[in-house]
Design a protein around this motif. Structure first.
Motif, short mmCIF file in Angstrom:
data_model
loop_
_atom_site.label_atom_id
_atom_site.label_comp_id
_atom_site.label_asym_id
_atom_site.label_seq_id
_atom_site.Cartn_x
_atom_site.Cartn_y
_atom_site.Cartn_z
N UNK A 37 0.06 1.14 -9.74
CA UNK A 37 1.12 2.02 -10.23
C UNK A 37 2.01 2.41 -9.06
N UNK A 38 3.30 2.51 -9.32
CA UNK A 38 4.23 2.94 -8.27
C UNK A 38 3.92 4.36 -7.84
N UNK A 39 4.04 4.59 -6.55
CA UNK A 39 3.85 5.94 -6.01
C UNK A 39 5.12 6.75 -6.22
N UNK A 40 4.94 8.02 -6.50
CA UNK A 40 6.10 8.90 -6.66
C UNK A 40 6.29 9.79 -5.44
N UNK A 41 5.21 10.12 -4.79
CA UNK A 41 5.29 10.98 -3.61
C UNK A 41 5.34 10.12 -2.35
N UNK A 42 5.79 10.67 -1.24
CA UNK A 42 5.81 9.89 0.01
C UNK A 42 4.42 9.34 0.34
N UNK A 53 2.14 6.37 3.05
CA UNK A 53 2.05 5.55 4.24
C UNK A 53 1.10 4.39 3.94
N UNK A 54 1.46 3.20 4.37
CA UNK A 54 0.59 2.04 4.23
C UNK A 54 0.32 1.44 5.59
N UNK A 111 6.89 5.02 2.57
CA UNK A 111 7.66 5.07 1.33
C UNK A 111 8.10 6.50 1.11
N UNK A 112 9.40 6.71 0.98
CA UNK A 112 9.97 8.02 0.68
C UNK A 112 11.05 7.81 -0.37
N UNK A 113 10.97 8.60 -1.43
CA UNK A 113 11.97 8.54 -2.51
C UNK A 113 12.13 7.13 -3.08
N UNK A 114 11.01 6.42 -3.20
CA UNK A 114 11.03 5.10 -3.81
C UNK A 114 11.49 3.97 -2.90
N UNK A 115 11.86 4.27 -1.67
CA UNK A 115 12.30 3.25 -0.71
C UNK A 115 11.20 3.04 0.33
N UNK A 116 10.89 1.79 0.59
CA UNK A 116 9.83 1.46 1.54
C UNK A 116 10.46 0.82 2.78
N UNK A 117 10.01 1.28 3.93
CA UNK A 117 10.47 0.73 5.19
C UNK A 117 9.26 0.36 6.04
N UNK A 118 9.36 -0.78 6.68
CA UNK A 118 8.32 -1.21 7.62
C UNK A 118 8.67 -0.59 8.97
N UNK A 119 7.85 0.35 9.42
CA UNK A 119 8.13 1.04 10.68
C UNK A 119 7.68 0.24 11.89
N UNK A 120 6.53 -0.41 11.76
CA UNK A 120 6.01 -1.18 12.88
C UNK A 120 5.41 -2.49 12.34
N UNK A 121 5.89 -3.61 12.83
CA UNK A 121 5.32 -4.88 12.38
C UNK A 121 3.90 -5.09 12.91
N UNK A 122 3.20 -5.98 12.26
CA UNK A 122 1.84 -6.30 12.71
C UNK A 122 1.89 -7.05 14.02
N UNK A 123 0.88 -6.89 14.80
CA UNK A 123 0.78 -7.61 16.08
C UNK A 123 -0.08 -8.85 15.89
N UNK A 179 0.84 -1.21 0.00
CA UNK A 179 0.00 0.00 0.00
C UNK A 179 0.87 1.25 0.00
N UNK A 180 2.05 1.20 0.64
CA UNK A 180 2.95 2.34 0.65
C UNK A 180 3.69 2.49 -0.68
N UNK A 181 3.98 1.36 -1.32
CA UNK A 181 4.79 1.36 -2.54
C UNK A 181 3.97 1.63 -3.80
N UNK A 182 2.73 1.16 -3.82
CA UNK A 182 1.91 1.25 -5.02
C UNK A 182 0.58 1.93 -4.73
#
Length: 137
Positions: A107-112, A114-115, A124-136, A95-98
């Motif tokens: 379609x790929x997102x170009x702007x920052x 959140x998923x 997702x910022x500048x095409x890089x996606x990071x998982x900030x918090x894992x699912x519980x 959801x953050x990447x596309x």
């Protein structure tokens, strides 16, 4: 014939229902494998329930490709509160990447962006996606 195999349509005249049902089940297994290749964490999160969960969701739905089918299934499971934690993390990242509206191709997102899914948060910022918090669980 195609509707009978992939969309639970009536069997065409002259076709035996048994072999037609076997072909339909084989096509669903093939689709499940394709989706699992695109959504490995979702499939792993469901474990042994994966084939059944996918088949129940996909029965009567024409395929949209492994990537889109997996996304639609993950969203359906999230709606029913049945999305496993690994699947939630994978969905949050996607959801953050596309950008995907459920109708047109993702379609790929170009702007920052959140998923979120099942407690998981990805950014997702500048095409890089990071998982900030894992699912519980």
């Amino acid at each position: 014939m195609v509707a009978a195999l992939v969309a639970d349509g009536p069997p065409p005249p002259g076709f035996a229902p048994g072999p037609l049902a076997a072909a339909r089940a084989a096509l669903l297994r093939k689709r499940a494998g394709e989706v699992a290749r695109h959504w490995p964490l979702l499939a792993a999160g469901l474990g042994p329930a994966w084939p059944t969960a996918f088949s129940e969701w996909a029965a009567g739905r024409p395929g949209g490709g492994g990537f889109r089918d997996g996304w639609d299934l993950a969203r359906a499971l999230r709606t029913r509160a049945a999305l496993p934690p690994l699947g939630a993390e994978e969905l949050a990242v996607r959801e953050a990447e596309f950008r995907y509206d459920g109708h047109r191709a993702p379609r790929r997102r170009r702007s920052p962006a959140l998923g979120r899914a099942g407690g998981a948060i990805a950014v997702q910022v500048a095409g890089r996606v990071r998982l900030l918090r894992p699912a519980r669980p």
